[in-house]
Scaffold this active site. Structure first.
Site, PDB file in Angstrom:
ATOM      1  N   HIS A  74       0.852  -1.188   0.000  1.00 61.22           N
ATOM      2  CA  HIS A  74       0.000   0.000   0.000  1.00 61.22           C
ATOM      3  C   HIS A  74       0.881   1.229   0.000  1.00 61.22           C
ATOM      4  O   HIS A  74       1.947   1.232   0.615  1.00 61.22           O
ATOM      5  CB  HIS A  74      -0.903   0.009   1.250  1.00 61.22           C
ATOM      6  CG  HIS A  74      -2.070   0.915   1.117  1.00 61.22           C
ATOM      7  ND1 HIS A  74      -1.994   2.252   1.421  1.00 61.22           N
ATOM      8  CD2 HIS A  74      -3.332   0.681   0.673  1.00 61.22           C
ATOM      9  CE1 HIS A  74      -3.177   2.795   1.177  1.00 61.22           C
ATOM     10  NE2 HIS A  74      -4.000   1.885   0.721  1.00 61.22           N
ATOM     11  N   ASP A 109      -7.946  -5.665   0.416  1.00 58.77           N
ATOM     12  CA  ASP A 109      -8.425  -6.522  -0.668  1.00 58.77           C
ATOM     13  C   ASP A 109      -7.990  -7.966  -0.537  1.00 58.77           C
ATOM     14  O   ASP A 109      -8.467  -8.829  -1.272  1.00 58.77           O
ATOM     15  CB  ASP A 109      -7.947  -5.963  -2.017  1.00 58.77           C
ATOM     16  CG  ASP A 109      -8.644  -4.664  -2.332  1.00 58.77           C
ATOM     17  OD1 ASP A 109      -9.843  -4.574  -2.040  1.00 58.77           O
ATOM     18  OD2 ASP A 109      -7.994  -3.740  -2.849  1.00 58.77           O
TER      19      ASP A 109
END
Ligand code: CMC
Length: 436
Positions: A313, A371
């Site tokens: 991320h 996710d």
């Protein structure tokens, strides 16, 4: 903005005079150097492709501490919101800065549920798509098309228009996503049922049919509601920044949100949940847990182009707090459905364990993101893989609209217009075609 205690001084190695730049502090998080007058003072731009060090706005909605793995909506930790609140309370918080009391919640729920139906013409618009169209292609079209149906709420500079379009978008997104699904499945659309919760109504529109009674499973309803809360906002990510940039021209809210939907589709952003589940299924077909080592070698080989989807991320350099909550929900859903031995969940756990111990991931501070587990939960609920990103878009709509409305209400707001470092040809003359 509060001035911070310090000023920044920019000096040059070529003898050009140095300049002082104001520094501002937020309530938490890094200070910012105000470079708005830099061009006027020096004739120079800053260069920051991908916005690695650039704050594009001031915002009081969502705060992320990527090193700690902390996510706050309006100051409230995501863990508390996911445990003590439902999605519509979270929407109220994001839009209006406060968690509603009992009466405020009842009023907000009523306002949203009054707008769950879409104009009947919408289904004819939908019919123009191929049955096998990707749901995100359909969603980009349908959300943009809302501006053609709701002419009375398209003036972004009118606070009442902004509010009613926020309510309409939150209310209608589940209806549109379910319609996109029903269209691909060749089943009749199910009208919204306003006696159900927001998540329960979505399950009903997705999985009910006119021939049988459909009973909402409370475990799945709660799991879906949690998915919505966890995806509701995430400060200045790519799709939110797209919505802000698009909206900064004064375009209508539906058009700006359609731009956000389009941006979210990419596999580096919201499309990662679909890509992650496809990756897990591919490894499963290759041989499952036994092939994890081989797959990891591909991920670590820079020439392979293979990424561990659902990992890494831009902001989190620690465990994404949403991934922890999603893993918890994943277990609950699998147990409730008697799928404790789900091979994809086992595979995901094995991948996570190896990645968290592997030097490649440790050195780069790559951890599971939201996710990584959301696809397994959605799949268990019965949502088809191709619809995962549309579910993310449904949930993120409130964040997009809250951020858009915050921008329009900001006295410092201007149309977004980045600059560039030009590296192309200098001026030259066009030759007649015979001489080129
Ligand atoms: N698998 C393998 N290597 C990775 C991964 C990954 N998933 N993510 C980052 N890296 C490596 C990358 O190759 C680079 O290595 P090096 O320094 O040797 O060149 C290093 O880690 C830093 O990565 P980056 O690409 O510079 O980081 P970024 O901030 O530009 O990208 C990201 C962040 C999310 C796009 C990226 O981590 C990624 O592509 N992850 C997989 C897709 C994914 O799961 N996206 C969902 C994000 S969370 C939901 C959302 O907000 O939409």
């Amino acid at each position: 903005m509060k001035p911070a205690d310090t000023q920044a001084t920019l000096s040059f190695s070529n003898g050009r005079p140095s300049i002082d730049l104001p520094v501002y502090g937020g309530s938490i998080g890094p200070d910012v150097i105000d470079i708005r007058k830099l061009y006027a003072q020096t004739g120079m731009f800053t260069y920051d492709p991908g916005f690695l060090s650039t704050a594009s706005c001031q915002s009081s909605i969502t705060y992320i501490d990527g090193d700690k793995g902390e996510l706050l909506y309006r100051g409230y930790p995501i863990e508390q919101l996911a445990t003590h609140c439902d999605f519509l309370e979270t929407c109220h918080l994001l839009l209006y800065s406060t968690l509603p009391d009992v009466a405020g919640k009842a009023d907000f729920v009523k306002r949203v549920t009054n707008h769950t139906m879409v104009n009947e013409q919408m289904q004819f618009f939908l019919r123009g798509f191929r049955r096998d169209a990707h749901p995100m292609a359909i969603m980009t079209g349908l959300v943009g098309a809302l501006s053609a149906f709701y002419h009375d709420s398209t003036d972004i500079h009118n606070p009442e228009h902004r509010d009613i379009s926020a309510i309409r978008l939150i209310a209608k997104m589940p209806t549109l996503v379910a319609m996109a699904y029903k269209y691909s499945a060749g089943q009749p659309y199910m009208y919204p049922r306003n006696s159900l919760s927001y998540a329960g109504n979505f399950l009903h529109m997705m999985f009910a049919n006119p021939c049988e009674e459909y009973v909402v499973n409370p475990v799945l309803e709660r799991a879906l509601d949690r998915i919505f809360i966890l995806h509701a906002d995430h400060e200045q990510n790519a799709s939110t920044s797209t919505v802000r940039l698009c909206g900064s021209s004064g375009t209508n809210p539906f058009a700006a949100i359609a731009a956000g939907v389009a941006c979210l589709w990419g596999p580096a952003h919201g499309g990662a949940n679909e890509a992650c589940l496809n990756m897990l299924e591919d490894i499963q077909k290759m041989g499952g847990v036994a092939k994890v080592g081989e797959f990891m070698n591909q991920v670590k080989d820079k020439n392979s182009g293979v990424k561990l989807m659902g990992f890494g991320h831009r902001v989190y350099k620690n465990y994404d707090p949403r991934a922890k909550l999603m893993q918890e929900t994943c277990r609950e859903v699998l147990v409730a459905l008697g799928l404790e031995n789900d091979p994809l969940f086992k595979l995901a756990m094995a991948l996570e364990k190896i990645a968290l111990e592997d030097d490649y991931f440790v050195q780069r501070k790559l951890y599971p993101n939201v996710d990584f587990y959301s696809g397994i939960v959605q799949r268990a609920i019965g949502i088809p893989t191709s619809l995962f990103t549309a579910v993310f878009a449904l949930a993120r709509t409130v964040g997009w609209i809250a951020q858009l409305n915050e921008m329009i209400g900001d006295p410092e707001y201007k149309i977004g217009r980045p600059r560039q470092l030009f590296t192309g040809s200098t001026q030259r003359d066009v030759l007649p075609i015979s001489q080129r």
